[in-house]
Motif scaffolding. Structure first.
Motif, PDB file in Angstrom:
ATOM      1  N   HIS A  32      42.498  39.295  36.500  1.00 57.03           N
ATOM      2  CA  HIS A  32      41.619  39.547  38.093  1.00 57.03           C
ATOM      3  C   HIS A  32      40.251  39.295  37.724  1.00 57.03           C
ATOM      4  O   HIS A  32      39.986  38.489  38.897  1.00 57.03           O
ATOM      5  N   ASP A  33      39.706  39.507  36.540  1.00 59.88           N
ATOM      6  CA  ASP A  33      38.347  39.119  36.625  1.00 59.88           C
ATOM      7  C   ASP A  33      38.097  37.611  36.460  1.00 59.88           C
ATOM      8  O   ASP A  33      37.093  37.325  37.153  1.00 59.88           O
ATOM      9  N   LEU A  36      38.511  36.466  40.193  1.00 62.18           N
ATOM     10  CA  LEU A  36      37.538  36.959  41.212  1.00 62.18           C
ATOM     11  C   LEU A  36      35.949  36.028  40.626  1.00 62.18           C
ATOM     12  O   LEU A  36      35.473  35.713  41.613  1.00 62.18           O
ATOM     13  N   ASP A  66      45.464  40.487  45.612  1.00 63.28           N
ATOM     14  CA  ASP A  66      44.004  40.540  45.687  1.00 63.28           C
ATOM     15  C   ASP A  66      43.156  39.332  45.851  1.00 63.28           C
ATOM     16  O   ASP A  66      42.361  39.335  46.493  1.00 63.28           O
ATOM     17  N   THR A  67      43.677  38.539  45.097  1.00 65.97           N
ATOM     18  CA  THR A  67      43.207  37.305  44.879  1.00 65.97           C
ATOM     19  C   THR A  67      43.244  36.625  46.495  1.00 65.97           C
ATOM     20  O   THR A  67      42.223  36.008  46.766  1.00 65.97           O
ATOM     21  N   VAL A  70      40.828  38.199  48.682  1.00 65.38           N
ATOM     22  CA  VAL A  70      39.546  37.654  48.599  1.00 65.38           C
ATOM     23  C   VAL A  70      39.207  36.352  48.882  1.00 65.38           C
ATOM     24  O   VAL A  70      38.284  35.982  49.488  1.00 65.38           O
TER      25      VAL A  70
END
Length: 114
Positions: A32-33, A36, A66-67, A70
């Protein structure tokens, strides 16, 4: 734990992230990091290749969702490589509705060609 390899193949500005290993709670946060950080650095066209993922649970699915959210906020696009003949990971993601919620391609050349 999932390992991610990032490449930018020749072509229309797609960044390819190849994920291998287990995409579970332990591997989800680092992935995830990474994703993002890519989006915030200006990468707007991502292809996430999960062909080499041996296991994926809900936390892995959440990273992908989530990606996509975003990227959508920044006007970007997400494509996912998920081979159709693919054991537990394919079954798990299909049960979660992955194949209808995401742009899914059977291999990387197909994802890059469209």
């Amino acid at each position: 734990m999932a390992a991610a390899t990032i490449s930018s193949p020749p072509g229309p500005d797609w960044t390819v992230i190849r994920v291998a290993g287990e995409l579970d709670l332990a591997g989800a946060a680092p992935l995830h990091d990474t994703l993002l950080r890519l989006v915030l650095s200006g990468r707007r066209q991502l292809i996430i290749d999960v062909s080499e993922v041996a296991f994926c649970d809900l936390s892995g699915f959440s990273v992908l969702a989530d990606t996509r959210r975003v990227l959508s906020r920044y006007g970007g696009h997400l494509r996912v490589v998920l081979p159709p003949a693919g054991g537990r990971v394919h079954r798990t993601l299909t049960v979660l509705g992955f194949d209808t919620a995401f742009q899914v391609f059977p291999d990387l050349p197909a994802a890059l060609a469209t």
